[in-house]
Design an enzyme around this catalytic site. Structure first.
Site, short mmCIF file in Angstrom:
data_model
loop_
_atom_site.label_atom_id
_atom_site.label_comp_id
_atom_site.label_asym_id
_atom_site.label_seq_id
_atom_site.Cartn_x
_atom_site.Cartn_y
_atom_site.Cartn_z
N GLU A 78 0.15 3.01 -0.87
CA GLU A 78 -0.80 2.22 -1.66
C GLU A 78 -1.58 3.06 -2.68
OE1 GLU A 78 -2.07 -1.64 0.40
OE2 GLU A 78 -2.77 -0.03 1.72
N HIS A 97 -10.00 2.74 -0.10
CA HIS A 97 -9.32 1.53 0.35
C HIS A 97 -9.24 1.56 1.87
CE1 HIS A 97 -6.51 -1.63 1.12
NE2 HIS A 97 -5.64 -0.78 1.63
N HIS A 99 -9.30 -0.90 5.90
CA HIS A 99 -9.07 -2.14 6.66
C HIS A 99 -10.06 -2.16 7.82
CE1 HIS A 99 -5.22 -0.08 5.47
NE2 HIS A 99 -5.19 -1.11 4.65
N HIS A 167 -5.97 -8.45 4.34
CA HIS A 167 -5.55 -7.05 4.20
C HIS A 167 -6.70 -6.09 4.43
CE1 HIS A 167 -3.36 -3.88 1.43
NE2 HIS A 167 -4.05 -3.31 2.40
MN MN Z 1 -4.01 -1.26 2.87
#
Ligand code: MN
Length: 231
Positions: A78, A97, A99, A167
């Site tokens: 990613e 980024h 989760h 996500h």
């Molecule tokens: Mn991700």
């Protein structure tokens, strides 16, 4: 390597450790910083759990998310999240980024995150939700190419954080320390909001409160950084 770049790489290692220890990232998630000398480039670890990242793991990426010195090393799939946001947000110096369990319920339920306490104001008055289905239909739920990264960057717009449907989230900052602070307090804010919604309706801070409270002094950000960075 210049002293500035060396310091930038060291701080990025510390940022990885903080974000792991504070529960923002686990085995997954990643944090980057814009290259201090080459503005189109950024620094990001090779594919490794953030808590384990060491200086030798940090790679330099170009504006297309190609690692300049990463031959033969596994890389974060990613990484296009980072390249595409840096491309369209010259004010952004660092990106995370993740989760985190605290934001996942909001990305799944599609419930808006709103600032509910002083430091939570740093998420800004609007946290957009990026839905990958709108442009890409069914995917493996990852951001795997430049087009998907660019779509996320468009959804983020001029904001500080975007939720990603089913996500996770992407957070940006004007410095690495500000980004780390915003990422941690955004997760706290999500926890508080979730718990408060169990008690009753949640309105969040007013626009005026958000504008005033979001101006967190550098000294406060450094105070938190020093605490979180302790060995
Ligand atoms: Mn991700």
């Amino acid at each position: 390597m210049t002293d500035t770049e060396h310091k930038s790489r060291q701080e990025l290692v510390t940022a990885n450790h903080i974000l792991a220890r504070e529960g923002v990232m686990d085995a997954f998630g990643h944090v980057s910083v814009r290259h201090p000398a080459r503005a189109g480039h950024f620094l990001l670890s090779r594919s490794r759990a953030p808590e384990l990242v060491q200086p030798d793991d940090i790679l330099e990426y170009d504006a297309e998310a190609n690692a300049l010195d990463g031959a033969g090393q596994a890389q974060y799939i990613e990484r296009f999240i980072h390249s595409e946001i840096y491309r369209v947000r010259p004010d952004v110096v660092a990106i995370c980024h993740h989760h985190s369990p605290s934001v996942m319920p909001f990305s799944v339920a599609g419930v808006a995150l709103v600032p509910v306490y002083q430091h939570g104001a740093m998420i800004g008055r609007h946290v957009p939700l990026w839905d990958s289905r709108e442009a890409f239909g069914d995917t493996n739920m990852l951001v795997t190419n430049g087009a998907q990264g660019a779509s996320l960057a468009t959804a983020l717009g001029a904001h500080w954080m975007a939720l990603m449907r089913h996500h996770g989230a992407t957070v940006v900052g004007t410095s690495l320390r500000e980004l780390v602070f915003r990422s941690v307090v955004a997760c706290k804010n999500a926890d508080y909001q979730y718990r408060a919604m169990a008690l009753g309706p949640v309105a969040g801070l007013t626009e005026g409160e958000i504008e005033l409270a979001a101006k967190v002094p550098a000294a406060a950000i450094d105070r938190a950084w020093d605490l979180w960075a302790r060995a």
